[in-house]
Design a protein around this motif. Structure first.
Motif: not given
Length: 291
Positions: A87-88, A80, A116, A84-85
């Motif tokens: 996504e950033k 996860e 996502r 998320r990185e």
């Protein structure tokens, strides 16, 4: 740093498209140092086909699990934070491909990743690795198989072998010849789970191996002579070529024929070099011809 002001702690906001100027495929699979499979196969093949391969490892292994001994580091707890990185960075993927998922948690995390990161242009391939030769692998419980079934429902293309197609659809497996009607029914039931495209791969066919192709109701076969016994990583090669061709808008039947022909050449070269089956296939010897 190009996007940081050294005199100010505030970072410049990155444009949404900054890292999306090239076609990209996200590959969710394990990372194996020796024994050609998973990401070690996908990365060079997808790159050779002109697409950036971005991998998210589910585990890190010293060598593939077909050897008597290996080291494994489970990456599940980091999945996860890793995603998320991405996504950033606002990464967008033209394709997402999934391979072996050794736990229900990994299957859930992968399903979440697809939801996502996919958009209307993202092509999703799920290789539902669960078993072979009529039996599911010991790690797969009924609940685990159901998680893989849910993942297949999110795909545009799935590439089960005969055993896995039976597991997905609740069909009884049998040895020996599978008729056209049986294969069509199996592919259609698999497609009813969600994907419009299905390739049932590696079907035993006497001295041949057949791939059964189902593409939005249209069917076809790719049949090649059998060379040697089973070799590690051929399914990863197959799926990598198919996802790259899909992103490059190549027809599925043409892509399947290309992938199986390439694998045959790799197996032939491996036999010439006396490569042990657990070492996989010497695809490096043929990579320059993959076009």
């Amino acid at each position: 740093m190009p996007f940081n002001d050294p005199n100010n702690k505030k970072k410049t906001v990155l444009p949404d498209d900054l890292h999306n100027h090239q076609k990209k495929i996200a590959v969710i699979n394990d990372l194996t140092g020796f024994g050609r499979c998973s990401v070690a196969v996908s990365l060079p093949i997808i790159s050779e086909m002109g697409i950036q391969c971005c991998f998210l490892p589910t585990a890190v292994l010293s060598n593939q699990t077909g050897f008597d001994s290996y080291y494994l580091y489970d990456f599940t707890d980091h999945f996860e934070a890793y995603a998320r990185e991405w996504e950033k960075l606002k990464l967008r993927f033209n394709g997402i491909a999934t391979g072996f998922l050794g736990s229900m948690q990994q299957a859930d995390l992968t399903a979440s990743f697809i939801r996502r990161f996919r958009d209307k242009t993202t092509f999703v391939l799920v290789d539902p690795v669960m078993g072979d030769n009529g039996k599911r692998y010991p790690v797969f419980s009924d609940q685990h198989c159901e998680k893989i079934r849910e993942l297949v429902a999110l795909s545009d293309l799935t590439t089960p072998n005969l055993t896995e197609a039976c597991i997905l659809t609740g069909t009884d497996f049998h040895d020996g010849f599978w008729s056209e009607d049986e294969l069509f029914s199996l592919a259609e039931k698999t497609a009813s789970l969600g994907p419009s495209k299905v390739v049932i791969s590696g079907i035993p066919d006497g001295d041949f191996v057949t791939n059964y192709i189902y593409d939005e109701g249209e069917t076809g076969r790719d049949r090649k002579p059998r060379l040697g016994g089973s070799r590690n990583g051929t399914g990863d090669i197959f799926a990598s070529i198919l996802i790259a061709d899909a992103v490059n808008d190549r027809p599925l039947k043409e892509s399947v024929q290309k992938a199986s022909s390439f694998i045959q050449k790799c197996i032939k070269r491996s036999l010439e070099l006396n490569i042990p089956p657990e070492d996989g296939v010497a695809f490096e010897e043929e990579l320059k011809n993959l076009h």
